[in-house]
Motif scaffolding. Structure first.
Motif, mmCIF file in Angstrom:
data_model
loop_
_atom_site.group_PDB
_atom_site.id
_atom_site.type_symbol
_atom_site.label_atom_id
_atom_site.label_comp_id
_atom_site.label_asym_id
_atom_site.label_seq_id
_atom_site.Cartn_x
_atom_site.Cartn_y
_atom_site.Cartn_z
ATOM 1 N N PRO A 206 0.834 -1.215 0.000
ATOM 2 C CA PRO A 206 0.000 0.000 0.000
ATOM 3 C C PRO A 206 0.866 1.263 0.000
ATOM 4 O O PRO A 206 2.044 1.248 0.340
ATOM 5 N N ILE A 207 0.239 2.364 -0.374
ATOM 6 C CA ILE A 207 0.892 3.680 -0.360
ATOM 7 C C ILE A 207 0.520 4.369 0.942
ATOM 8 O O ILE A 207 -0.638 4.359 1.356
ATOM 9 N N LEU A 208 1.506 4.983 1.584
ATOM 10 C CA LEU A 208 1.298 5.650 2.866
ATOM 11 C C LEU A 208 1.413 7.157 2.711
ATOM 12 O O LEU A 208 2.385 7.673 2.165
ATOM 13 N N PHE A 209 0.394 7.877 3.192
ATOM 14 C CA PHE A 209 0.432 9.334 3.338
ATOM 15 C C PHE A 209 0.380 9.621 4.836
ATOM 16 O O PHE A 209 -0.622 9.296 5.494
ATOM 17 N N ALA A 210 1.418 10.242 5.388
ATOM 18 C CA ALA A 210 1.477 10.429 6.833
ATOM 19 C C ALA A 210 2.365 11.619 7.168
ATOM 20 O O ALA A 210 3.167 12.062 6.340
ATOM 21 N N PRO A 211 2.266 12.146 8.375
ATOM 22 C CA PRO A 211 3.174 13.220 8.785
ATOM 23 C C PRO A 211 4.570 12.682 9.047
ATOM 24 O O PRO A 211 4.750 11.485 9.289
ATOM 25 N N ALA A 212 5.548 13.574 9.005
ATOM 26 C CA ALA A 212 6.931 13.183 9.261
ATOM 27 C C ALA A 212 7.205 13.143 10.756
ATOM 28 O O ALA A 212 8.177 13.708 11.254
ATOM 29 N N LEU A 213 6.333 12.465 11.465
ATOM 30 C CA LEU A 213 6.445 12.308 12.914
ATOM 31 C C LEU A 213 6.049 10.881 13.264
ATOM 32 O O LEU A 213 5.143 10.320 12.634
ATOM 33 N N ASN A 214 6.711 10.330 14.268
ATOM 34 C CA ASN A 214 6.229 9.043 14.736
ATOM 35 C C ASN A 214 4.996 9.257 15.610
ATOM 36 O O ASN A 214 4.762 10.350 16.112
ATOM 37 N N GLN A 215 4.193 8.249 15.755
ATOM 38 C CA GLN A 215 2.935 8.315 16.502
ATOM 39 C C GLN A 215 2.062 9.477 16.005
ATOM 40 O O GLN A 215 1.838 10.461 16.718
ATOM 41 N N PRO A 216 1.584 9.436 14.771
ATOM 42 C CA PRO A 216 0.834 10.561 14.206
ATOM 43 C C PRO A 216 -0.451 10.845 14.962
ATOM 44 O O PRO A 216 -1.108 9.935 15.478
ATOM 45 N N LEU A 217 -0.809 12.129 15.009
ATOM 46 C CA LEU A 217 -2.040 12.591 15.633
ATOM 47 C C LEU A 217 -2.860 13.355 14.606
ATOM 48 O O LEU A 217 -2.325 13.865 13.615
ATOM 49 N N ALA A 218 -4.176 13.446 14.859
ATOM 50 C CA ALA A 218 -5.062 14.148 13.925
ATOM 51 C C ALA A 218 -4.625 15.594 13.760
ATOM 52 O O ALA A 218 -4.390 16.299 14.740
ATOM 53 N N GLY A 219 -4.499 16.029 12.504
ATOM 54 C CA GLY A 219 -4.144 17.410 12.222
ATOM 55 C C GLY A 219 -2.663 17.682 12.149
ATOM 56 O O GLY A 219 -2.258 18.845 12.097
ATOM 57 N N ASP A 220 -1.803 16.649 12.098
ATOM 58 C CA ASP A 220 -0.368 16.879 11.977
ATOM 59 C C ASP A 220 0.007 17.413 10.597
ATOM 60 O O ASP A 220 1.040 18.072 10.456
ATOM 61 N N TRP A 221 -0.778 17.110 9.577
ATOM 62 C CA TRP A 221 -0.540 17.672 8.241
ATOM 63 C C TRP A 221 -1.882 17.930 7.582
ATOM 64 O O TRP A 221 -2.931 17.531 8.085
#
Length: 472
Positions: A206-221
């Motif tokens: 799968p393709i991942l879209f995520a913030p450049a932070l571990n343990q992402p939280l809502a609204g990080d990007w």
């Protein structure tokens, strides 16, 4: 006076010495005599000086010594008032004196120190700051894509990545796209598509879209934004985490398969847009879906553990084989919408479904174990068939000025009643199974205030004698 006395004494002596008269004075002898006279005068003057000024020293031995002094050492600076001890010299093997360390005041006057203090926990009990992921094969900073581009591997986007109207962005399977704010900016990072996006993930990659932070939280990007893009945008087997809005479409259209949105404020938002999604999952979001003047076709998907499943206004949506589970508020809340719900489940929400205005139909749906009503129908025109309303803590269906019918369905074990009418519009509830073949027991589960005046608005007879096989 001393000189006159000396010369007088000299003349007397010369007269008394007989052999001096016969001596002829040569120039050399005369010079020697003058030199001798000067020495005698000097000695006589010194004796006169000692005799005149130092009379108390007569009869005593006086020793005069002369010593050449060495250069004096530099004077030591005095200690400041209030200092207990001088500052020790620097010793690499011993700890520094506490007075040499920065004070709290000096930290506050240093802008760099103030900036660094933001990431430092206030106390030892504070949670450690989340680590920033800054290693990536490709780094893009506020870039506009004017030509077709392919992303693969690990990509770090700082700021915004904009796909121009004439360009296509393709993303290979297994690609990880991480988002961070641009240097010196507090704005959230986003992927903005004016052209076309084709995200070709697979079930295994799968393709991942995520913030450049571990343990992402809502609204990080920010999320993926489709802006005036009516091309064939597609998202296949993509996972979106920690976004403000996972996929946000404005006057655009897209399709998706196997899309997973989690830990975001809004999973998918459509504004004057169209979307067709299949096999998707939206969980742990403040709002799973947001529709405004849009069209949504959602199939074989799950809306689970959100604050609200779907919030729709003036839109048209179809839910087919969708599971709406354990949302803290309404599973689906729609206002002035056209809807078609087929083979879907609304379980363990506060209220499974709330429809206000609009019109549509429910077929083969199941509403069970919701904390309040199974379905709330307010001012809506609806047709319900072959559905189940069982074991809800409130009523099975709550009617308020709703018009329509329910047929071939099952009502049983709803704690506050099977059907309740709060309005003045008639509603047909014929040929349903009420959990019993006893008419009095059926009437006990139907709350119709107008029945007391012999003007019942809910018609339930004739009713089924046994549970229909087609109802879920």
């Amino acid at each position: 006076m001393n000189f006159i006395c000396i010369f007088s004494n000299l003349n007397v002596c010369l007269i008394r010495i007989p052999f001096v008269k016969n001596i002829r004075f040569s120039p050399a002898f005369t010079a020697r005599c003058l030199l001798l006279g000067c020495l005698i005068l000097t000695q006589a003057g010194c004796q006169q000086l000692f005799h005149a000024q130092d009379a108390p020293l007569k009869g005593q031995t006086v020793t005069v010594s002369m010593t050449v002094p060495q250069p004096p050492p530099p004077a030591a600076k005095p200690l400041q008032q209030g200092s207990e001890q001088p500052v020790p010299q620097k010793n690499p093997q011993s700890p520094l004196d506490s007075r040499l360390l920065p004070t709290e005041t000096s930290l506050h006057t240093d802008p760099l120190a103030i900036r660094n203090q933001v990431d430092v926990p206030a106390t030892s009990q504070s949670k450690p700051a989340r680590a920033v992921i800054d290693k990536a094969g490709t780094v893009l900073v506020n870039k506009t894509v004017a030509e077709d581009m392919v992303l693969r591997g690990t990509v770090l986007i700082k700021g915004a990545l904009v796909v121009a109207p004439q360009a296509t962005l393709r993303i290979d399977p297994g690609t990880r796209i991480l988002f961070a704010s641009a240097p010196g900016s507090a704005e959230l990072s986003r992927l903005v598509v004016q052209g076309r996006i084709v995200a070709n993930g697979t079930l295994q990659q799968p393709i991942l879209f995520a913030p450049a932070l571990n343990q992402p939280l809502a609204g990080d990007w920010g999320g993926v934004v489709l802006l005036n893009s009516e091309k064939k945008n597609s998202f296949d087997h993509c996972r979106i985490e920690g976004a403000q809005t996972g996929i946000e479409a404005h006057f655009s259209r897209f399709s998706g398969r196997g899309v997973m949105v989690t830990k975001s404020r809004t999973g998918i938002a459509l504004y004057d847009s169209e979307a067709g999604l299949q096999g998707c999952s939206i969980s742990r979001c403040d709002r799973g879906g947001r529709l405004a003047d849009s069209e949504l076709d959602l199939r074989d998907s799950t809306l689970q553990e959100n604050r609200q499943g779907i919030d729709a206004q003036r839109s048209s949506f179809t839910l087919s084989s969708v599971k709406v589970l354990n949302n803290s508020q309404e599973g689906v809340a729609a206002d002035q919408c056209r809807f078609r719900l087929t083979s879907s489940q609304f379980v363990e929400n506060r209220s499974g479904l709330r429809l206000t205005g609009g019109d549509g139909q429910l077929f083969l749906c199941r509403f069970s174990q919701n904390r309040e009503s199974g379905a709330e129908l307010v001012g809506v025109r609806v047709r319900i068939s072959n559905s189940s309303f069982i074991q809800n803590s409130g009523v099975g269906i709550l009617l308020e000025n709703a018009r329509g019918s329910v047929v071939g369905s099952v009502f049983s074990d709803n704690r506050a009643g099977n059907l309740q009418n709060r309005g003045s519009e008639p509603f047909a509830a014929l040929l349903n199974w009420w959990g019993s073949a006893d008419e009095k027991q059926i009437l006990a589960g139907i709350h119709d205030p107008e029945r007391k005046n012999d003007t019942a608005l809910i018609l339930f007879a004739p009713f089924l004698k046994e549970r229909p096989v087609t109802a879920p």
